[in-house]
Write an enzyme that holds these catalytic residues in place. Structure first.
Site, PDB file in Angstrom:
ATOM      1  N   CYS A  77       0.840  -1.204   0.000  1.00  0.00           N
ATOM      2  CA  CYS A  77       0.000   0.000   0.000  1.00  0.00           C
ATOM      3  C   CYS A  77       0.871   1.249   0.000  1.00  0.00           C
ATOM      4  O   CYS A  77       1.263   1.763   1.045  1.00  0.00           O
ATOM      5  CB  CYS A  77      -0.900  -0.050   1.237  1.00  0.00           C
ATOM      6  SG  CYS A  77      -2.039   1.334   1.393  1.00  0.00           S
ATOM      7  N   GLY A 108       8.564  -2.652   4.766  1.00  0.00           N
ATOM      8  CA  GLY A 108       7.618  -1.584   4.419  1.00  0.00           C
ATOM      9  C   GLY A 108       6.471  -1.519   5.416  1.00  0.00           C
ATOM     10  O   GLY A 108       6.037  -0.429   5.828  1.00  0.00           O
ATOM     11  N   ASP A 137      12.420 -13.028   3.176  1.00  0.00           N
ATOM     12  CA  ASP A 137      13.757 -12.519   2.828  1.00  0.00           C
ATOM     13  C   ASP A 137      14.714 -12.493   4.020  1.00  0.00           C
ATOM     14  O   ASP A 137      15.920 -12.385   3.838  1.00  0.00           O
ATOM     15  CB  ASP A 137      13.653 -11.089   2.271  1.00  0.00           C
ATOM     16  CG  ASP A 137      12.739 -11.005   1.059  1.00  0.00           C
ATOM     17  OD1 ASP A 137      12.417 -12.059   0.489  1.00  0.00           O
ATOM     18  OD2 ASP A 137      12.347  -9.885   0.690  1.00  0.00           O
ATOM     19  N   ARG A 172      25.220 -31.723 -15.832  1.00  0.00           N
ATOM     20  CA  ARG A 172      24.887 -30.364 -16.276  1.00  0.00           C
ATOM     21  C   ARG A 172      25.110 -29.310 -15.210  1.00  0.00           C
ATOM     22  O   ARG A 172      25.213 -29.618 -14.029  1.00  0.00           O
ATOM     23  CB  ARG A 172      23.393 -30.305 -16.606  1.00  0.00           C
ATOM     24  CG  ARG A 172      23.096 -30.539 -18.038  1.00  0.00           C
ATOM     25  CD  ARG A 172      21.624 -30.319 -18.290  1.00  0.00           C
ATOM     26  NE  ARG A 172      21.264 -30.932 -19.550  1.00  0.00           N
ATOM     27  CZ  ARG A 172      20.037 -31.310 -19.854  1.00  0.00           C
ATOM     28  NH1 ARG A 172      19.061 -31.151 -18.992  1.00  0.00           N
ATOM     29  NH2 ARG A 172      19.786 -31.844 -21.024  1.00  0.00           N
ATOM     30  N   MET A 179      14.203 -16.144  -4.451  1.00  0.00           N
ATOM     31  CA  MET A 179      13.754 -14.824  -3.986  1.00  0.00           C
ATOM     32  C   MET A 179      14.621 -14.311  -2.838  1.00  0.00           C
ATOM     33  O   MET A 179      15.445 -15.049  -2.301  1.00  0.00           O
ATOM     34  CB  MET A 179      12.311 -14.913  -3.525  1.00  0.00           C
ATOM     35  CG  MET A 179      11.318 -14.736  -4.629  1.00  0.00           C
ATOM     36  SD  MET A 179       9.677 -14.466  -3.936  1.00  0.00           S
ATOM     37  CE  MET A 179       8.827 -13.909  -5.412  1.00  0.00           C
TER      38      MET A 179
HETATM   39  O1  F6P Z   1       9.592  -9.584   0.198  1.00  0.00           O
HETATM   40  C1  F6P Z   1       9.171 -10.830  -0.184  1.00  0.00           C
HETATM   41  C2  F6P Z   1       9.318 -11.008  -1.676  1.00  0.00           C
HETATM   42  O2  F6P Z   1       8.828 -12.286  -2.015  1.00  0.00           O
HETATM   43  C3  F6P Z   1      10.717 -10.785  -2.231  1.00  0.00           C
HETATM   44  O3  F6P Z   1      11.569 -11.894  -2.051  1.00  0.00           O
HETATM   45  C4  F6P Z   1      10.429 -10.481  -3.670  1.00  0.00           C
HETATM   46  O4  F6P Z   1      11.449  -9.687  -4.246  1.00  0.00           O
HETATM   47  C5  F6P Z   1       9.136  -9.702  -3.599  1.00  0.00           C
HETATM   48  O5  F6P Z   1       8.535 -10.058  -2.358  1.00  0.00           O
HETATM   49  C6  F6P Z   1       8.162  -9.977  -4.720  1.00  0.00           C
HETATM   50  O6  F6P Z   1       7.065  -9.165  -4.528  1.00  0.00           O
HETATM   51  P1  F6P Z   1       5.690  -9.333  -5.313  1.00  0.00           P
HETATM   52  O7  F6P Z   1       5.041 -10.600  -4.864  1.00  0.00           O
HETATM   53  O8  F6P Z   1       4.906  -8.127  -4.923  1.00  0.00           O
HETATM   54  O9  F6P Z   1       6.043  -9.404  -6.758  1.00  0.00           O
END
Ligand code: F6P
Length: 372
Positions: A77, A108, A137, A172, A179
């Site tokens: 938001c 945030g 994260d 390979r 993420m």
């Molecule tokens: O903060 C969690 C997270 O999954 C990050 O790892 C990733 O960069 C981001 O959110 C992705 O955000 P969205 O789901 O808004 O694309």
């Protein structure tokens, strides 16, 4: 004389994380057991602004412990950065007689919580706020772990184990992108836990050409191994700002130049971007426990009149009193100052915090021996 029960609300905000439901459940059950009324706010701060409140009773949270995502929904938001929007949110809480709010979310969301609970801005309408860190994260300061990290790590390891079967069968190289936004924690830890050969993470701050060289050196090194170990698994954090397709093209070209055309098919790298798969799924036992224990501390703090704090998970160490205090009933749970959390988060993301240095140090110490 009848007294009005204390009313608290709970919301989840930002990216969902497995274990958020465990926290919502524990907030509800613990606050209700203490005689408070509980409301859930749907869709994070967006729902708070719109007045999307739902009463939460024990029946509403039965069985949610084992579900991924969040039953309340969540949102990012941007409008919440505006003071007028936060005033609207405070008015929605005040209208319903809600005096305390638990905010479950990441960087945030906790930044929004600090502003929402600022008495200078909100005056008499300011709610008491306690945050709970939830982000796969693991990029929040003053807590060893956030809700969701353990499940995400397990998901990455499970996926990488599967990829390793094909990698091994074909000799390979696989680049697996995970993420983590700007934080390399998931890449570092899952590389160790999955027995990968190399981890690429933003904290290393390497120029592009060095990253290409690292991969090429790794691939060349594994070719000297015993037959069943000639594959290379490279875990790349999304925070390393080189698109995976470019990484593949560059690495393949360098390998072709070194190994000659006849070898080019067997050396061609494959790329798997795990993306949102990493964020979903049933929470691990640990994330259920973490969500429940942090919620316990958060609710008790709110009911004791505390505000502008975050429940945190750290070993029973010593911290200066102005930063935080250990919960008297849970030695691994802390109540830390929310402003200090955000300062430390910024330090963590810019490599300035002790924790960031420890993480990189532990990883560097271990990588020589355990990776490749
Ligand atoms: O903060 C969690 C997270 O999954 C990050 O790892 C990733 O960069 C981001 O959110 C992705 O955000 P969205 O789901 O808004 O694309």
């Amino acid at each position: 004389m009848t007294t009005t029960p204390v009313r608290i609300a709970v919301l989840t905000s930002g990216g969902d994380a497995p274990g958020m439901n465990a926290a919502i459940r524990a907030v509800t059950l613990i606050a209700r057991a203490a005689g408070a009324e509980v409301y859930g706010v749907e869709r994070g701060y967006k729902g708070l602004i719109d007045g999307a409140f739902v009463p939460l009773a024990p029946n509403d949270v039965q069985g949610i412990l084992r579900e991924g995502g969040t039953i309340l929904g969540t949102a990012r938001c941007k409008e919440f950065l505006e003071r007028a929007v936060r005033d609207r949110a405070r008015a929605q809480l005040a209208e319903r007689g809600v005096s305390g709010l638990v905010v479950i979310g990441g960087n945030g969301s906790l930044t929004g919580a600090l502003a929402l609970g600022d008495p200078e801005e909100g005056g008499d309408a300011t709610p008491r706020i306690v945050g709970i860190p939830a982000s796969i994260d693991n990029d929040i300061g003053l807590t060893g772990l956030c809700i969701g990290v353990d499940t995400a790590m397990n998901t990455i390891v499970e996926a990488t184990d599967k990829i390793a079967d094909t990698a091994t069968a074909h000799d390979r190289t696989f680049i697996v992108e995970v993420m983590g936004r700007d934080c390399g924690y998931l890449a570092m830890t899952s590389a160790i836990a999955s027995g990968a050969d190399l981890a690429l993470f933003p904290e290393a701050n390497r120029p592009e050409s060095e990253v290409f060289d690292q991969i090429v050196d790794t691939v060349l090194a594994v070719r000297g191994r015993h037959r069943r170990h000639r594959r290379a698994i490279i875990i790349k954090a999304e925070g390393v700002q080189i698109p995976v397709e470019r990484l593949k093209t560059e690495v393949d070209a360098r390998l072709r130049a070194k190994l000659g055309a006849e070898d080019s098919t067997s050396i061609e790298t494959r790329v798997t971007v795990l993306g949102h798969v990493v964020r979903g799924g049933r929470p691990s036992a640990f994330d259920r426990l973490l969500g429940s224990r942090l919620a316990n501390v958060a609710v008790r703090a709110l009911l004791a009149g505390k505000t502008q704090r975050m429940a945190a998970w750290m070993p029973p160490i010593e911290l200066p009193e102005e930063i935080g205090s250990r919960s008297s009933f849970d030695p691994y749970c802390w109540l830390v100052d929310l402003a200090a959390v955000l300062t430390e988060t910024d330090n963590l993301l810019h490599g300035r915090s002790q924790l960031a240095r420890w993480r990189a140090g532990v990883f560097e110490d271990i990588e020589d021996a355990l990776l490749l």
